[in-house]
Write a protein that holds these residues in place. Structure first.
Motif, PDB file in Angstrom:
ATOM      1  N   UNK A 171     -15.412  20.100  -2.227  1.00  0.00           N
ATOM      2  CA  UNK A 171     -14.007  19.774  -2.437  1.00  0.00           C
ATOM      3  C   UNK A 171     -13.507  20.051  -3.836  1.00  0.00           C
ATOM      4  N   UNK A 172     -14.299  20.738  -4.666  1.00  0.00           N
ATOM      5  CA  UNK A 172     -13.878  21.081  -6.020  1.00  0.00           C
ATOM      6  C   UNK A 172     -12.945  22.293  -5.986  1.00  0.00           C
ATOM      7  N   UNK A 173     -11.779  22.177  -6.634  1.00  0.00           N
ATOM      8  CA  UNK A 173     -10.738  23.194  -6.564  1.00  0.00           C
ATOM      9  C   UNK A 173     -10.741  24.040  -7.831  1.00  0.00           C
ATOM     10  N   UNK A 174     -10.624  25.353  -7.665  1.00  0.00           N
ATOM     11  CA  UNK A 174     -10.464  26.256  -8.798  1.00  0.00           C
ATOM     12  C   UNK A 174      -9.311  27.207  -8.512  1.00  0.00           C
ATOM     13  N   UNK A 175      -8.688  27.675  -9.580  1.00  0.00           N
ATOM     14  CA  UNK A 175      -7.636  28.678  -9.478  1.00  0.00           C
ATOM     15  C   UNK A 175      -8.056  29.857 -10.341  1.00  0.00           C
ATOM     16  N   UNK A 176      -8.357  30.970  -9.704  1.00  0.00           N
ATOM     17  CA  UNK A 176      -8.833  32.165 -10.407  1.00  0.00           C
ATOM     18  C   UNK A 176     -10.065  31.862 -11.248  1.00  0.00           C
ATOM     19  N   UNK A 177     -10.971  31.092 -10.670  1.00  0.00           N
ATOM     20  CA  UNK A 177     -12.231  30.794 -11.323  1.00  0.00           C
ATOM     21  C   UNK A 177     -12.189  29.685 -12.335  1.00  0.00           C
ATOM     22  N   UNK A 178     -11.046  29.008 -12.505  1.00  0.00           N
ATOM     23  CA  UNK A 178     -10.904  27.954 -13.510  1.00  0.00           C
ATOM     24  C   UNK A 178     -10.601  26.634 -12.809  1.00  0.00           C
ATOM     25  N   UNK A 179     -11.393  25.606 -13.083  1.00  0.00           N
ATOM     26  CA  UNK A 179     -11.199  24.298 -12.458  1.00  0.00           C
ATOM     27  C   UNK A 179     -10.255  23.401 -13.237  1.00  0.00           C
ATOM     28  N   UNK A 180      -9.799  23.851 -14.396  1.00  0.00           N
ATOM     29  CA  UNK A 180      -8.929  23.032 -15.238  1.00  0.00           C
ATOM     30  C   UNK A 180      -7.480  23.203 -14.792  1.00  0.00           C
ATOM     31  N   UNK A 181      -7.087  22.465 -13.780  1.00  0.00           N
ATOM     32  CA  UNK A 181      -5.730  22.536 -13.264  1.00  0.00           C
ATOM     33  C   UNK A 181      -5.241  21.141 -12.914  1.00  0.00           C
ATOM     34  N   UNK A 182      -3.934  21.012 -12.714  1.00  0.00           N
ATOM     35  CA  UNK A 182      -3.310  19.729 -12.393  1.00  0.00           C
ATOM     36  C   UNK A 182      -2.946  19.697 -10.918  1.00  0.00           C
ATOM     37  N   UNK A 183      -3.232  18.588 -10.258  1.00  0.00           N
ATOM     38  CA  UNK A 183      -2.854  18.393  -8.871  1.00  0.00           C
ATOM     39  C   UNK A 183      -1.872  17.230  -8.806  1.00  0.00           C
ATOM     40  N   UNK A 184      -0.646  17.507  -8.393  1.00  0.00           N
ATOM     41  CA  UNK A 184       0.403  16.507  -8.301  1.00  0.00           C
ATOM     42  C   UNK A 184       0.710  16.211  -6.837  1.00  0.00           C
TER      43      UNK A 184
END
Length: 815
Positions: A171-184
């Motif tokens: 369940x770990x989310x990444x965007x273009x290989x980067x997991x440092x994102x905000x989920x609102x």
């Protein structure tokens, strides 16, 4: 490099076939309907209004949207009599009949005015559907409610289908290989997501999600946190007097009850959801670590671990909106959650000498209790002024949470004789207040130009209390405190921010949004027993700019730049040592500083009036002072993991997203990405770089008698990390759905990995004095049956602004 060209060629060939087939299958028709949508009071053109064309059976045969000038057109029709349905949030629906014939192939409506209104007119039932993926300025939108494989699942299943995103088996989310994102959630900060995104996504039913907004280049209005981007999950809300759903889910790995209820009474709108969920998580892992000296092996450690846990949890949400008149809106919401996330493990440990002789063997059993609970409270006020487009937002939010992580670890010999016991009781609490105000000032009567400004204050206080006890002289029934590993850690983090941005639109199709944000962060931490403390105060200037060019109704280009930061969270700073596995321990780092990211992106988007959508983007991202997990080996052979600011990384790549109808009842959507990653750490004398790529595809078919079937597959190739690499993995699922319209029932069946029980993935970590391989096998084969009963009519979302505290790096591990 040869593999890179092979992967690139495969992806390009796949995408060419994907795009070429629907393009070749399109037919040009001379029949069309045109018009302009405008506000009846202000005469201002309405952008992104929904235009549906219905036949005599009130079935949608074409769907489109108005552009920035209020203009719409649709060519996806033939001769006949139709009904034009116009709708937009905050306006009453309008229905206009028209006809198309050989003598009159183009029907011109001219200017059509919509009247503002609190309640929408119940004049027509829309039976069509939006495209699965849509493009809007600055974001991609995945309409999750149109995807049958999401029924009975969780938010993690939904995000797997969204463009640009990747979600692994945990369940770990990444965007273009980067997991440092905000989920609102509905544009607001969620304490659940801040604690652990993976757990929070499993606590949110997929059936409650209307759509997912993927924002790759956030504007100055968003907090500076979130290097990779922002994900905004939009939930469903009712607009009938009483509406809702009841969903029951049963399967071999999970069971759930998900009721939703909405009540609309004149000026009041109340929406509530409840989620009761239980799922099983089973992993089989092994670790092989070779210690080195001058390139020669000095020892080897083998570990085999079985983890099989059941995770019961629940969450609930109530949202209340009161609209006394057309200019004022009050909203209040409360969200609470509680659950248990045990991490019980059984482990076998073997240590060998440099010659391969077994020198130590023992078993370890760890029982872990990890309950958590929390609550989010939101209060907001929106004021609209007589001048079109002028708006004021006032918001306050309070978050409170408590997380425990307590383990009881017992070591026994191969003869099952107790050797050593360790107890670690750790309680973490977080208390937070947020105050925010935003103001939008139109700079032209048309509303195309506007100035937006805002201020925000986040006041966080929290800490952790941890106590370690251990047995002495093999007397595992008696434990004594370990003062050197027990303490109270207090933590305060205050953030003050202000921003301003200007939005400009021209009739030529050009648009510019540019602004800047200034954020001040004030950190304080104290460990009580040694009496040590630290302070970190810093300011960050965060500019952003987006240049948009609408070539025509179907094609547009976007060029954007943004600077982002990532602050360490309380769990990153927590100095408690987690030695549940004495051969692999982890500890927080109170001295962490935020990382800074500069990102640029160029995007081309094609969205036609038919079911063809395509998005192509080129991006580059450079991270300085990067927060990375560093693994070091001590003289005793024990590995210690901690986060440090000792590296930088850069990533460059391309991303494709598409959605198309190959046949009238056969639709597909797909995402593919290729990126190059480069890691550097002068302090550790480490450098690593390499290519990575991934592709997924979602294909659905509508069959007769209200049956539907769907397939989804996701493949991610090998990727590099600072100290090694992660292997490839493949996830797939099949779904089938039967709708019973007369009873408003939907029955769905989904199976994940039916042809393979476990999903495998390996992680390799290297340094000058060791090399380790971690092999993980997660149980994925599952079968899920869900029954969904809907009552009271359609569900839709409302448009209110909420607080979104997207300012911390989400990394949560036990303890």
């Amino acid at each position: 490099m040869k593999n890179y060209y092979k992967y690139l060629t495969s992806c390009v060939l796949f995408l060419f076939i994907l795009f070429a087939v629907p393009l070749m299958g399109q037919q040009t028709t001379p029949f069309a309907v045109k018009g302009i949508i405008a506000d009846s009071l202000t005469k201002k053109n309405i952008e992104f209004a929904t235009i549906s064309i219905l036949d005599n059976n009130q079935k949608v045969v074409a769907l489109t949207y108005s552009d920035e000038n209020g203009l719409f057109k649709s060519a996806d029709i033939t001769t006949g009599q139709y009904l034009l349905n116009l709708s937009f949030v905050g306006y009453g629906q309008k229905n206009l009949p028209f006809g198309i014939s050989e003598e009159k192939p183009v029907f011109e409506f001219g200017k059509i005015f919509l009247s503002p209104g609190v309640n929408e007119l119940n004049t027509v039932t829309i039976k069509g559907s939006k495209q699965l993926v849509e493009q809007q300025p600055g974001m991609l939108i995945y309409n999750a409610e149109k995807d049958i494989s999401n029924n009975g699942g969780t938010a993690a299943d939904v995000l797997r289908k969204a463009p640009i995103l990747n979600v692994d088996a945990a369940g770990n989310v990444t965007m273009r290989g980067n997991s440092n994102l905000r989920i609102l959630i509905n544009g607001k900060y969620s304490g659940q997501m801040a604690r652990s995104p993976g757990d929070a996504l499993n606590m949110m039913p997929a059936g409650s999600i209307k759509s997912v907004e993927v924002i790759t280049s956030p504007s100055a209005r968003y907090d500076a946190e979130g290097a990779a981007g922002v994900i905004n999950i939009i939930t469903k809300k009712g607009h009938k007097s009483v509406s809702g759903t009841l969903e029951l889910v049963g399967g071999n790995l999970e069971q759930a009850i998900n009721p939703r209820l909405s009540i609309n009474r004149d000026k009041w709108n109340i929406n509530s959801t409840l989620h009761i969920h239980r799922f099983r998580s089973k992993e089989l892992t092994s670790l092989e670590r070779n210690t080195l000296q001058n390139g020669q092996a000095t020892g080897r450690l083998l570990q085999e671990t079985i983890s099989d846990n059941t995770n019961p949890h629940s969450s609930g949400d109530v949202q209340i909106e009161f609209t006394p008149d057309s200019l004022n809106l009050f909203n209040f919401s409360v969200n609470g959650w509680l659950g248990r996330w045990p991490q019980d493990k059984e482990q076998t440990n073997r240590r060998f000498s440099e010659t391969g002789v077994l020198i130590d063997e023992y078993f370890q059993n760890a029982i872990t209790k990890a309950p958590s609970k929390g609550i989010d409270l939101n209060l907001g006020y929106t004021r609209k002024f007589r001048r079109p487009g002028e708006e004021l937002y006032l918001m306050v939010q309070h978050n409170r949470s408590v997380d425990d992580f307590n383990y009881n670890s017992l070591q026994t010999s191969i003869e099952k004789i107790p050797i050593y016991r360790e107890l670690n009781n750790n309680r973490t609490n977080n208390n937070e207040w947020t105050f925010q105000s935003d103001y939008i000032l139109p700079l032209a009567e048309s509303g195309k130009h506007a100035l937006e400004s805002g201020i925000k204050a986040i006041l966080r206080s929290g800490g952790t209390v941890y106590e370690v006890q251990e047995s002495i002289d093999d007397q595992t029934d008696v434990t004594v405190p370990v003062p050197s590993r027990s303490d109270i850690f207090d933590f305060n983090q205050n953030v003050l921010a202000a921003y301003s941005q200007i939005k400009l639109k021209w009739n030529s199709g050009w648009a510019l949004q540019t602004g800047a944000r200034m954020e001040g962060t004030f950190l304080e931490g104290k460990q009580r027993n040694p009496g040590t403390s630290f302070k970190n105060n810093f300011w960050n200037f965060v500019p952003s700019a987006t240049l948009f060019r609408k070539i025509n109704a179907n094609n547009n280009l976007t060029l954007s730049y943004t600077k982002r930061i990532s602050r360490p969270s309380l769990w990153d700073l927590n100095p408690n040592t987690n030695s549940q596995d004495p051969n692999n321990i982890s500890v927080g780092n109170p001295g962490l500083r935020p990382e800074e990211v500069n990102q640029a992106e160029f995007t081309y988007a094609l969205q036609t009036d038919t079911d063809l959508f395509m998005n192509f983007s080129i991006f580059g991202r450079k991270t300085n002072n990067s927060i990375e997990t560093i693994v070091k080996i001590g003289e005793d052979g024990v590995a210690t993991s901690t986060m440090q600011n000792l590296a930088s990384n850069a990533q460059y790549g391309i991303n494709f997203s598409t959605s198309a109808a190959l046949l009238p009842n056969w639709k597909i959507n797909s995402n593919a990405n290729i990126r190059y990653a480069k890691y550097r750490s002068g302090a550790l004398d480490i450098s690593n770089d390499g290519m990575a790529w991934g592709i997924n595809m979602n294909s659905s078919w509508k069959l007769r008698n209200n049956y539907s079937v769907q397939f989804y597959g996701d493949y991610d190739a090998r990727s590099v990390t600072l100290q090694g690499n992660e292997s490839s993995w493949f996830y797939y699922s099949f779904s089938a759905k039967k709708e019973i319209p007369a009873k408003k029932l939907t029955i769905s069946f989904t199976t994940v990995s039916p042809f393979g029980s476990y999903l495998s993935r390996n992680e390799v970590v290297r340094a000058y004095d060791f090399e380790s391989t971690f092999r993980n096998r997660r149980l994925m084969r599952s079968f899920r049956l869900s029954i969904n009963w809907e009552f009271g009519g359609l569900l839709k979302n409302t448009n209110t602004r909420k607080i979104n505290n997207d300012d911390q790096k989400n990394v949560k591990t036990g303890g």
